[in-house]
Write a protein that holds these residues in place. Sequence first.
Motif, short mmCIF file in Angstrom:
data_model
loop_
_atom_site.label_atom_id
_atom_site.label_comp_id
_atom_site.label_asym_id
_atom_site.label_seq_id
_atom_site.Cartn_x
_atom_site.Cartn_y
_atom_site.Cartn_z
N TRP A 83 0.83 -1.20 0.00
CA TRP A 83 0.00 0.00 0.00
C TRP A 83 0.86 1.25 0.00
CZ3 TRP A 83 -1.68 -4.41 2.33
CH2 TRP A 83 -3.03 -4.76 2.16
N ALA A 84 0.39 2.28 -0.69
CA ALA A 84 0.95 3.62 -0.57
C ALA A 84 0.33 4.26 0.66
CB ALA A 84 0.62 4.45 -1.81
N VAL A 85 1.14 4.89 1.49
CA VAL A 85 0.64 5.62 2.66
C VAL A 85 0.59 7.09 2.26
CG1 VAL A 85 1.00 6.19 5.08
CG2 VAL A 85 1.72 3.95 4.21
N VAL A 86 -0.63 7.64 2.31
CA VAL A 86 -0.84 9.01 1.82
C VAL A 86 -1.71 9.79 2.80
CG1 VAL A 86 -0.62 8.33 -0.62
CG2 VAL A 86 -2.88 8.32 0.47
N GLU A 87 -1.69 11.11 2.63
CA GLU A 87 -2.60 11.97 3.39
C GLU A 87 -3.97 11.91 2.71
OE1 GLU A 87 -0.37 15.63 3.16
OE2 GLU A 87 0.52 15.27 5.13
N PRO A 88 -5.04 12.29 3.42
CA PRO A 88 -6.36 12.32 2.79
C PRO A 88 -6.30 13.12 1.49
CG PRO A 88 -6.58 12.66 5.13
CD PRO A 88 -5.10 12.68 4.83
N GLY A 89 -7.00 12.65 0.51
CA GLY A 89 -6.89 13.22 -0.82
C GLY A 89 -6.08 12.29 -1.70
N GLY A 90 -5.18 11.54 -1.08
CA GLY A 90 -4.49 10.46 -1.76
C GLY A 90 -3.34 10.81 -2.66
N GLU A 91 -2.89 12.06 -2.69
CA GLU A 91 -1.84 12.39 -3.64
C GLU A 91 -0.44 12.45 -3.05
OE1 GLU A 91 -4.05 15.64 -5.03
OE2 GLU A 91 -5.47 14.09 -5.63
N ARG A 92 -0.27 13.01 -1.86
CA ARG A 92 1.07 13.19 -1.29
C ARG A 92 1.55 11.90 -0.64
NH1 ARG A 92 3.07 16.36 3.72
NH2 ARG A 92 5.30 16.30 3.31
N LEU A 93 2.56 11.29 -1.24
CA LEU A 93 3.10 10.03 -0.75
C LEU A 93 3.94 10.28 0.50
CD1 LEU A 93 3.53 6.97 -1.26
CD2 LEU A 93 5.63 7.61 -2.46
N LEU A 94 3.62 9.53 1.56
CA LEU A 94 4.36 9.60 2.82
C LEU A 94 5.19 8.34 3.06
CD1 LEU A 94 1.53 11.05 5.09
CD2 LEU A 94 3.36 12.30 3.91
N GLY A 95 4.80 7.24 2.42
CA GLY A 95 5.54 6.00 2.63
C GLY A 95 4.85 4.81 2.04
N ARG A 96 5.28 3.65 2.51
CA ARG A 96 4.73 2.39 2.04
C ARG A 96 4.63 1.45 3.22
NH1 ARG A 96 8.44 -2.10 2.38
NH2 ARG A 96 8.23 -3.50 0.66
N VAL A 97 3.61 0.63 3.22
CA VAL A 97 3.44 -0.44 4.20
C VAL A 97 3.02 -1.68 3.42
CG1 VAL A 97 1.05 0.10 4.80
CG2 VAL A 97 2.52 -1.00 6.48
N ALA A 98 3.49 -2.84 3.89
CA ALA A 98 3.25 -4.04 3.09
C ALA A 98 3.15 -5.29 3.94
CB ALA A 98 4.40 -4.22 2.09
N LEU A 99 2.48 -6.26 3.38
CA LEU A 99 2.54 -7.64 3.86
C LEU A 99 3.37 -8.40 2.84
CD1 LEU A 99 -1.20 -8.28 4.79
CD2 LEU A 99 0.69 -7.74 6.35
N ARG A 100 4.48 -8.93 3.28
CA ARG A 100 5.34 -9.71 2.38
C ARG A 100 5.31 -11.17 2.82
NH1 ARG A 100 11.05 -6.69 2.29
NH2 ARG A 100 11.17 -7.88 4.20
N GLU A 101 5.78 -12.03 1.91
CA GLU A 101 5.89 -13.45 2.24
C GLU A 101 4.58 -13.99 2.82
OE1 GLU A 101 8.74 -14.98 1.42
OE2 GLU A 101 9.71 -13.09 0.88
N ILE A 102 3.46 -13.65 2.18
CA ILE A 102 2.16 -14.10 2.67
C ILE A 102 2.04 -15.62 2.49
CG2 ILE A 102 -0.34 -13.98 2.32
CD1 ILE A 102 0.09 -11.08 1.34
N ARG A 103 1.69 -16.28 3.57
CA ARG A 103 1.43 -17.72 3.55
C ARG A 103 0.03 -17.93 4.13
NH1 ARG A 103 6.39 -17.25 5.93
NH2 ARG A 103 5.77 -18.30 7.84
N LEU A 104 -0.97 -17.86 3.25
CA LEU A 104 -2.35 -17.96 3.71
C LEU A 104 -2.62 -19.28 4.43
CD1 LEU A 104 -4.25 -16.48 0.62
CD2 LEU A 104 -3.85 -15.38 2.84
#
Length: 193
Positions: A83-104
């Motif tokens: 996911w892109a981490v953004v302020e409301p409005g969705g345009e200014r990128l602040l960072g990224r957060v992720a789930l990696r190595e998903i093993r359902l």
Amino acid sequence: MPYLTRPVLPAGTLACMPQPTLDTGDGLLLRPWLDSDAPAVHAAFQDPLIHRWHLRAAESVEEVREWIGEWITDWVEESSAQWAVVEPGGERLLGRVALREIRLDEGVAEVAYWTTAAARGRGVAARATTALSHWALEDIGLQRLELLHAVANEGSCRVAAKSGFLLEGTKRSSGLHADGWHDMHLHARVRGD
């Protein structure tokens, strides 16, 4: 030979739905990546702190566009979710957060994050990680989330603690960075924490 347990989550749990936008409830949004985010990601990856703690460098905006394409495909393949981490409005990128190595089948994934230089010190990584963890554990039904960071990365250790990830131990000399091998802290959250 049959298994004695059933999968924690069946294949298709993520792929059967569009990747959601998640609201942290305190002024941040986690939204799926857009091709138009490529210049901002490229700019973020010029930061020396990103180079210190991450394994990839971004040499061009076009290369980052390829990453974004992979991140979108990974959702459908259920191998990771970014996911892109953004302020409301969705345009200014602040960072990224992720789930990696998903093993359902095992109900496990690894959490990862980074923030832009301008977003550091504002609690962005911890807020985004907390929201993602709630969604993954409570809404989707994963059992365990792991978070690894270099022991020397004190900022990431603070993010893990603020996000409710308990320190479980140190994996000695298990993370190769540009400056050599690092001991890595292993933190985790489980459903019900």
